[in-house]
Design an enzyme around this catalytic site. Structure first.
Site, PDB file in Angstrom:
ATOM      1  N   GLU A  54      25.070  20.134  79.369  1.00 62.71           N
ATOM      2  CA  GLU A  54      24.899  20.501  80.768  1.00 62.71           C
ATOM      3  C   GLU A  54      25.523  19.463  81.692  1.00 62.71           C
ATOM      4  O   GLU A  54      26.169  19.811  82.695  1.00 62.71           O
ATOM      5  CB  GLU A  54      23.405  20.660  81.104  1.00 62.71           C
ATOM      6  CG  GLU A  54      22.713  21.772  80.338  1.00 62.71           C
ATOM      7  CD  GLU A  54      22.054  21.291  79.048  1.00 62.71           C
ATOM      8  OE1 GLU A  54      20.981  21.820  78.715  1.00 62.71           O
ATOM      9  OE2 GLU A  54      22.627  20.379  78.384  1.00 62.71           O
ATOM     10  N   CYS A  77      16.805  20.173  78.211  1.00 59.55           N
ATOM     11  CA  CYS A  77      15.738  19.235  77.861  1.00 59.55           C
ATOM     12  C   CYS A  77      15.022  18.742  79.109  1.00 59.55           C
ATOM     13  O   CYS A  77      15.540  18.795  80.230  1.00 59.55           O
ATOM     14  CB  CYS A  77      16.298  18.059  77.058  1.00 59.55           C
ATOM     15  SG  CYS A  77      17.380  16.964  78.006  1.00 59.55           S
ATOM     16  N   ALA A 162      18.779  25.521  30.342  1.00 60.29           N
ATOM     17  CA  ALA A 162      19.697  25.054  29.304  1.00 60.29           C
ATOM     18  C   ALA A 162      19.151  25.481  27.955  1.00 60.29           C
ATOM     19  O   ALA A 162      17.943  25.695  27.789  1.00 60.29           O
ATOM     20  CB  ALA A 162      19.861  23.537  29.351  1.00 60.29           C
ATOM     21  N   ALA A 163      20.044  25.635  26.989  1.00 63.08           N
ATOM     22  CA  ALA A 163      19.646  25.995  25.625  1.00 63.08           C
ATOM     23  C   ALA A 163      19.129  24.764  24.894  1.00 63.08           C
ATOM     24  O   ALA A 163      19.164  23.636  25.412  1.00 63.08           O
ATOM     25  CB  ALA A 163      20.832  26.599  24.883  1.00 63.08           C
ATOM     26  N   SER A 168      24.500  24.637  29.116  1.00 61.77           N
ATOM     27  CA  SER A 168      23.977  25.406  30.240  1.00 61.77           C
ATOM     28  C   SER A 168      25.051  26.213  30.957  1.00 61.77           C
ATOM     29  O   SER A 168      24.738  26.927  31.910  1.00 61.77           O
ATOM     30  CB  SER A 168      23.291  24.470  31.247  1.00 61.77           C
ATOM     31  OG  SER A 168      24.212  23.520  31.745  1.00 61.77           O
ATOM     32  N   LEU A 204      30.125  18.710  42.996  1.00 61.19           N
ATOM     33  CA  LEU A 204      29.208  19.024  44.100  1.00 61.19           C
ATOM     34  C   LEU A 204      29.941  19.453  45.363  1.00 61.19           C
ATOM     35  O   LEU A 204      29.448  19.261  46.477  1.00 61.19           O
ATOM     36  CB  LEU A 204      28.280  17.836  44.410  1.00 61.19           C
ATOM     37  CG  LEU A 204      27.364  17.373  43.280  1.00 61.19           C
ATOM     38  CD1 LEU A 204      26.446  16.268  43.765  1.00 61.19           C
ATOM     39  CD2 LEU A 204      26.545  18.536  42.720  1.00 61.19           C
ATOM     40  N   ALA A 275       9.687  15.928  41.712  1.00 63.30           N
ATOM     41  CA  ALA A 275       9.269  14.811  42.564  1.00 63.30           C
ATOM     42  C   ALA A 275       9.111  15.256  44.012  1.00 63.30           C
ATOM     43  O   ALA A 275       8.159  14.876  44.701  1.00 63.30           O
ATOM     44  CB  ALA A 275      10.279  13.673  42.462  1.00 63.30           C
TER      45      ALA A 275
END
Length: 362
Positions: A54, A77, A162-163, A168, A204, A275
């Site tokens: 703004e 705000c 996974a096996a 996997s 990733l 976790a």
């Protein structure tokens, strides 16, 4: 044909997108429109510590701001931080009307619309899908007081990731994997533990079906104490993976919040997710369920310390869809009201935890 509020809010969104993609503050855009329908000022927020959208728009408009309508993607705000309250700036500049798309969800900044109305300035909240999407992750994090955490699981019908021999790739279909890559491009950060980093050497990154990287990439994060070897794919790219040498989920989320991360995707093994679950930091689960059985192998879910059906962790099925031959389920943890809250981060270093595992998958 778009109505006037949509038309100008579209422009405000376009300007908001010029702001930083990852920042502690939300992306916000503002346009000032005079009585003839001409845009006389435009602005976007450039990141924490810089003028708000703004104020940028008011500066650009100068004296022409008087009598205009301000179209803002987020409610102005009403607090003093490193910059002054935008609501007061709009009023002082003589803005005659304010239209905003998304109410501010934060306790310290909300109230700008009410303050302006109390000063006699007409204020209107106008729903706008793009503006809502623009701040959705920030708004969730603002309410939580930490980044929003999604636990992603890809498993067989019997809950195996996974096996027995550890293999996997691939439990789910190419379509499900492509869908997961699209999800990666929408979040601010992906987290794995050092165990996953060492065992899988994951990139990733968010990629297209042909292997090309998508324009928007998440921050890659590895949690744990051990180093990964030189030449790892996590060390490649313009921004190598961030290594957080801790086993405390609260420390992880605090560190990421300081970097402007609002949404997190857990892609590590069940120990990592366990976790976060143990301390109440899982906000949703996204499960890609393959129509397959293994019968044995690594479980998608760690020991949660549950010993009786009465204590079963119940989930709300928020959405289900078919992705290729697989199912994609979005699940929300049900609040627990008859158990004490999770210990604060400071206590985790000194107090014993319940049987749920820690991040020490390493």
């Amino acid at each position: 044909m778009s109505t006037s509020p949509d038309r100008y809010l579209d422009q405000a969104v376009d300007h908001a997108l010029r702001g930083p993609d990852r920042d502690r503050n939300p992306r916000v855009g503002c346009v000032l429109v005079d009585t003839a329908g001409t845009v006389v000022g435009r602005g976007h927020h450039g990141g924490a510590g810089t003028p708000h959208a703004e104020v940028v728009a008011l500066t650009a408009a100068g004296p022409r701001a008087r009598g205009t309508t301000a179209y803002v993607t987020l409610e102005p705000c009403n607090h003093h931080g490193r910059t002054g309250p935008c609501a007061a700036a709009l009023h002082e500049a003589g803005v005659a009307r304010v239209v905003y798309a998304v109410p501010d969800p934060t306790e310290h900044a909300t109230g700008g619309a009410a303050w302006l109305a109390a000063q006699g300035v007409p204020v209107e909240q106008h729903d706008h899908a793009q503006a809502q999407a623009l701040v959705a992750a920030w708004a969730r994090a603002a309410v939580l007081g930490r980044p929003h955490v999604t636990w992603k699981i890809a498993s067989t019908l019997d809950g195996r990731v996974a096996a027995a021999d550890g293999s996997s790739r691939w439990i789910t279909s190419p379509e499900a994997r492509h869908d997961a890559h699209a999800l990666r491009s929408c979040v601010d950060a992906i987290i794995v533990g050092t165990g996953t980093a060492l065992a899988d050497d994951p990139a990733l990154t968010a990629r297209t079906p042909d292997g090309s990287t998508l324009p928007r990439q998440p921050l890659r994060v590895v949690v744990g104490h051990r180093d990964w070897p030189g030449g790892s794919r996590l060390s490649e790219g313009q921004e190598p993976a961030l290594h957080l040498r801790t086993h405390d989920p609260f420390e992880v989320l605090d560190a990421l919040a300081l970097l402007g991360v609002h949404s997190v995707l857990l892609e590590g093994g069940p120990t990592l997710a366990g976790a976060f679950w143990a301390v109440g930091c899982i906000d949703e689960l996204l499960v890609y369920l393959a129509p397959a059985l293994l019968g044995t192998g690594r479980s998608a879910v760690p020991d949660l310390g549950i010993t009786t059906v009465a204590d079963t962790a119940r989930l709300e099925l928020a959405d289900v869809d078919r992705v290729g031959p697989d199912l994609r389920l979005r699940l929300l943890p049900q609040p627990v009201t008859d158990h004490p809250p999770a210990a604060p981060a400071a206590a985790l270093a000194t107090e014993p935890t319940p049987p749920a595992p820690s991040l020490q998958e390493d």
